[in-house]
Each structure stands twice: as C-alpha cells, then as structure tokens.
Scaffold this motif. Structure first.
Motif, PDB file in Angstrom:
ATOM      1  N   ARG A 277      13.882   4.225  -0.151  1.00 28.11           N
ATOM      2  CA  ARG A 277      12.787   3.524  -0.845  1.00 28.11           C
ATOM      3  C   ARG A 277      13.356   2.249  -1.458  1.00 28.11           C
ATOM      4  O   ARG A 277      13.387   2.060  -2.673  1.00 28.11           O
ATOM      5  CB  ARG A 277      12.152   4.409  -1.916  1.00 28.11           C
TER       6      ARG A 277
ATOM      7  N   GLY B 111       0.807  -1.210   0.000  1.00 34.01           N
ATOM      8  CA  GLY B 111       0.000   0.000   0.000  1.00 34.01           C
ATOM      9  C   GLY B 111       0.837   1.255   0.000  1.00 34.01           C
ATOM     10  O   GLY B 111       0.372   2.312  -0.452  1.00 34.01           O
ATOM     11  N   ASP B 112       2.045   1.207   0.526  1.00 29.18           N
ATOM     12  CA  ASP B 112       2.920   2.373   0.579  1.00 29.18           C
ATOM     13  C   ASP B 112       3.866   2.448  -0.616  1.00 29.18           C
ATOM     14  O   ASP B 112       4.806   3.247  -0.610  1.00 29.18           O
ATOM     15  CB  ASP B 112       3.758   2.339   1.869  1.00 29.18           C
ATOM     16  N   PHE B 113       3.660   1.613  -1.612  1.00 31.35           N
ATOM     17  CA  PHE B 113       4.541   1.589  -2.779  1.00 31.35           C
ATOM     18  C   PHE B 113       4.462   2.928  -3.501  1.00 31.35           C
ATOM     19  O   PHE B 113       3.390   3.362  -3.943  1.00 31.35           O
ATOM     20  CB  PHE B 113       4.150   0.462  -3.723  1.00 31.35           C
ATOM     21  N   ASP B 114       5.600   3.602  -3.620  1.00 32.07           N
ATOM     22  CA  ASP B 114       5.661   4.943  -4.200  1.00 32.07           C
ATOM     23  C   ASP B 114       6.229   4.867  -5.616  1.00 32.07           C
ATOM     24  O   ASP B 114       7.436   4.718  -5.809  1.00 32.07           O
ATOM     25  CB  ASP B 114       6.525   5.846  -3.321  1.00 32.07           C
TER      26      ASP B 114
ATOM     27  N   GLU C 269      10.739  -0.143  -3.538  1.00 27.81           N
ATOM     28  CA  GLU C 269      10.390   0.340  -4.870  1.00 27.81           C
ATOM     29  C   GLU C 269      11.526   0.118  -5.866  1.00 27.81           C
ATOM     30  O   GLU C 269      11.319  -0.382  -6.979  1.00 27.81           O
ATOM     31  CB  GLU C 269      10.037   1.832  -4.822  1.00 27.81           C
TER      32      GLU C 269
END
Length: 218
Positions: free
Chosen positions: A186, A2-5, A189
């Motif tokens: 990150r 859900g936090d994948f940027d 990602e």
C-alpha cells in the motif's frame, strides 16, 4: 484515489507513531547539540584567536561543503571504528546531525552576535565585565532574541533532513512507513500519509517562525 485504504494507516498507527517519536527525538537532540556547538564555534570565530579561530572557520567551511548524507555515512561507519565497539545507528546519526548542523547554526549565531551594536560590548567592558561575562549577559541574550525565527527555520529544515537516516536503517517515521508500505503493498496510502504529516508540522512551524519574526521585530 477510489482504492485508497485508510484502514492500513489506522491499523499501523502505533508503529508509525513510534517512528515519529524517533524523528522528533532525533530532531530535538540535534537542534540542542547543534546550537550549543554552533554557539561555541561562533564565539571562537568572533574572538579571533589566530590558530583556534582558523580551526573553527575551517570546520564550518568543511561541513558546509559536504552533503549531509555523506556525513551520515562517515559517522555511521567511522564512530564504531574509533570507539572499538558498535554504538548503534541512532547515536551515529545523532553525532552526524550535531556536527553538521553546528556549522550552519554557527553562521546564524555569528550573524546574530554581529548585529548587536559594538557600543554595548564597550559599555560592558567599561563597567568591569570580562569578555565572557559581556557575551553571556549582554550580547548573547539580545542576539538569540533576534535569531529565534531563523533558528526555528533551520530546525524545520533539520526535521525534514532526518528522513535521510533511512540509508542506515534507523526506524524513523519514513522508514516505518516504508516497511508497512512494502509489507502490505500500500505504497500510495503510506507515502501520502507521510507527506501529509511532514507538511502539517513544517507548515505550522513556518507560520510560527513568521509570527515570531513579526513579533520580535517590533
């Protein structure tokens, strides 16, 4: 996830593309150099000239017995010592890849040459061709035709192995992604994106190699 940027990938895409260009360039030059040197080694071994053939066989067995990362380290530190000046990480690892891959390409090419029927070699000599001419005009064209899928498969393996250049700090695709991952925190990602890109190119290359194998076997 859900936090994948996704924005961190898009914002750093130019840097990642530059790293991917280095990876592709290194792969291409190493494949070309490895095939040329590997062909020479294979021809020397098949010619069975006593001393030279033994040296070529020793070369192949030596490099096939070493891990690639060790060869990269050796060439990175030894080449500047022999030349007396720094040559840069790119050329050091390029030399390492060419020398290492030539040993594997040599065995592939030697097997391909051996697959050509000996009667064709005899026919070439019978019409007046020298040994080099027989190899150039009769044996090698047929051998390379049958070897293309295997050579492509080895190139895919080499494309994967280029990620080892991180040990000498060369900014290839993986190192560029790692720099962004550490800077922006990150990691998920970046490394998911790297894995996806490697998978796409390697899987596409594998499918093409299978296609060539089916096509050339007819």
């Amino acid at each position: 996830m859900g936090d994948f940027d996704y924005s961190v990938i898009l914002d750093n895409l130019p840097l990642l593309i530059d790293g991917l260009k280095v990876t592709f360039l290194l792969t291409f030059l190493a494949v070309v150099g490895g095939i040329l040197l590997g062909t020479l080694l294979a021809l020397i071994r098949i010619a069975r000239v006593p001393v030279i053939s033994w040296v070529a066989a020793a070369y192949v067995n030596f490099f096939r017995s070493l891990p690639l990362i060790l060869v990269i380290f050796w060439l990175y530190f030894l080449v500047p010592l022999f030349l007396g000046r720094p040559v840069g990480s790119f050329y050091s690892v390029l030399i390492a890849f060419i020398l290492f891959e030539a040993a594997y390409y040599s065995e592939i090419i030697r097997a391909g040459i051996s697959s050509v029927r000996s009667g064709q070699v005899a026919a070439g000599r019978a019409i007046g061709l020298s040994y080099p001419q027989t190899m150039r005009y009769i044996v090698l064209p047929q051998a390379f035709r049958s070897m293309v899928p295997v050579l492509l498969t080895q190139a895919i393996v080499l494309f994967q192995d280029t990620s080892l250049v991180y040990v000498v700090g060369l900014k290839d695709f993986l190192v560029s992604a790692e720099l962004v991952a550490n800077r922006d925190q990150r990691l998920v990602e970046m490394f998911v994106f790297v894995a996806f890109i490697y998978f796409i190119f390697c899987f596409a290359g594998s499918l093409y190699a299978r296609h060539l194998q089916r096509k050339l076997s007819v």
